[in-house]
Motif scaffolding. Structure first.
Motif, PDB file in Angstrom:
ATOM      1  N   GLY A 224      52.987  46.972  60.479  1.00 25.82           N
ATOM      2  CA  GLY A 224      52.973  47.608  61.786  1.00 25.82           C
ATOM      3  C   GLY A 224      52.275  48.948  61.901  1.00 25.82           C
ATOM      4  N   ILE A 225      51.701  49.431  60.813  1.00 28.83           N
ATOM      5  CA  ILE A 225      50.962  50.695  60.881  1.00 28.83           C
ATOM      6  C   ILE A 225      49.651  50.552  60.103  1.00 28.83           C
ATOM      7  CG2 ILE A 225      53.024  52.122  61.189  1.00 28.83           C
ATOM      8  CD1 ILE A 225      52.794  52.974  58.290  1.00 28.83           C
ATOM      9  N   PRO A 226      48.671  51.383  60.421  1.00 26.33           N
ATOM     10  CA  PRO A 226      47.391  51.304  59.713  1.00 26.33           C
ATOM     11  C   PRO A 226      47.554  51.511  58.209  1.00 26.33           C
ATOM     12  CG  PRO A 226      47.189  52.708  61.643  1.00 26.33           C
ATOM     13  CD  PRO A 226      48.648  52.415  61.472  1.00 26.33           C
ATOM     14  N   VAL A 227      46.761  50.790  57.446  1.00 27.25           N
ATOM     15  CA  VAL A 227      46.817  50.916  55.991  1.00 27.25           C
ATOM     16  C   VAL A 227      46.538  52.354  55.558  1.00 27.25           C
ATOM     17  CG1 VAL A 227      44.413  50.240  55.550  1.00 27.25           C
ATOM     18  CG2 VAL A 227      46.161  49.773  53.847  1.00 27.25           C
TER      19      VAL A 227
ATOM     20  N   ALA B  59      59.277  58.492  55.669  1.00 29.47           N
ATOM     21  CA  ALA B  59      57.932  58.730  56.195  1.00 29.47           C
ATOM     22  C   ALA B  59      57.429  57.512  56.967  1.00 29.47           C
ATOM     23  CB  ALA B  59      56.973  59.075  55.057  1.00 29.47           C
ATOM     24  N   TYR B  60      57.703  56.323  56.448  1.00 29.04           N
ATOM     25  CA  TYR B  60      57.274  55.095  57.126  1.00 29.04           C
ATOM     26  C   TYR B  60      57.912  54.978  58.509  1.00 29.04           C
ATOM     27  CZ  TYR B  60      57.025  50.320  58.612  1.00 29.04           C
ATOM     28  OH  TYR B  60      56.832  49.199  59.380  1.00 29.04           O
ATOM     29  N   VAL B  61      59.214  55.150  58.573  1.00 24.75           N
ATOM     30  CA  VAL B  61      59.918  55.046  59.862  1.00 24.75           C
ATOM     31  C   VAL B  61      59.404  56.097  60.825  1.00 24.75           C
ATOM     32  CG1 VAL B  61      62.158  55.292  61.006  1.00 24.75           C
ATOM     33  CG2 VAL B  61      61.980  53.963  58.902  1.00 24.75           C
TER      34      VAL B  61
ATOM     35  N   GLY C 128      41.192  49.559  60.985  1.00 26.63           N
ATOM     36  CA  GLY C 128      41.811  48.592  61.885  1.00 26.63           C
ATOM     37  C   GLY C 128      42.737  47.634  61.155  1.00 26.63           C
ATOM     38  N   VAL C 129      42.829  47.765  59.845  1.00 30.07           N
ATOM     39  CA  VAL C 129      43.720  46.921  59.050  1.00 30.07           C
ATOM     40  C   VAL C 129      45.119  47.515  59.119  1.00 30.07           C
ATOM     41  CG1 VAL C 129      44.226  46.042  56.741  1.00 30.07           C
ATOM     42  CG2 VAL C 129      41.845  46.251  57.508  1.00 30.07           C
TER      43      VAL C 129
END
Length: 101
Positions: free
Chosen positions: A74-77, A49-51, A69-70
């Motif tokens: 490399g992806i939003p929290v 899922a992350y990739v 915006g955090v």
């Protein structure tokens, strides 16, 4: 017409929605006594899922508005939470509907 929660929560709208649906997932899993099984499933799915999420965000498939915006890795929290909440919610519903009594 649906209420505009974005006007209330602003940049925290996505985060709030993940917390609300995450609480529902937790409640279903707790009720079905499936927290551990769900955690194993979510952990197994998370790397893929992350990739997938990182890639689609990177190439511009979608853009997320009303977020903190955090970013983390490399992806939003909020997307990290999404990748935990969605499979947990699916497993929670499945266990509630079809689990052992």
């Amino acid at each position: 017409m649906l209420p505009d929660i974005g006007a209330v929560f602003g940049d925290f709208t996505y985060l709030v929605s993940e917390v609300v649906f995450g609480a529902l997932a937790f409640a279903l899993l707790y009720r079905a006594d499936a927290l551990r099984r769900a955690a194993v499933t979510v952990a197994a799915l998370y790397p893929l899922a992350y990739v997938w999420d990182w890639y689609t965000l990177t190439i511009g498939v979608f853009e997320i508005h009303l977020r903190t915006g955090v970013e983390f890795l490399g992806i939003p929290v909020e997307e990290h939470l999404f990748m935990l909440v969605v499979p947990a919610l699916v497993v929670g519903f499945h266990e509630t509907l079809h689990g052992e009594d």
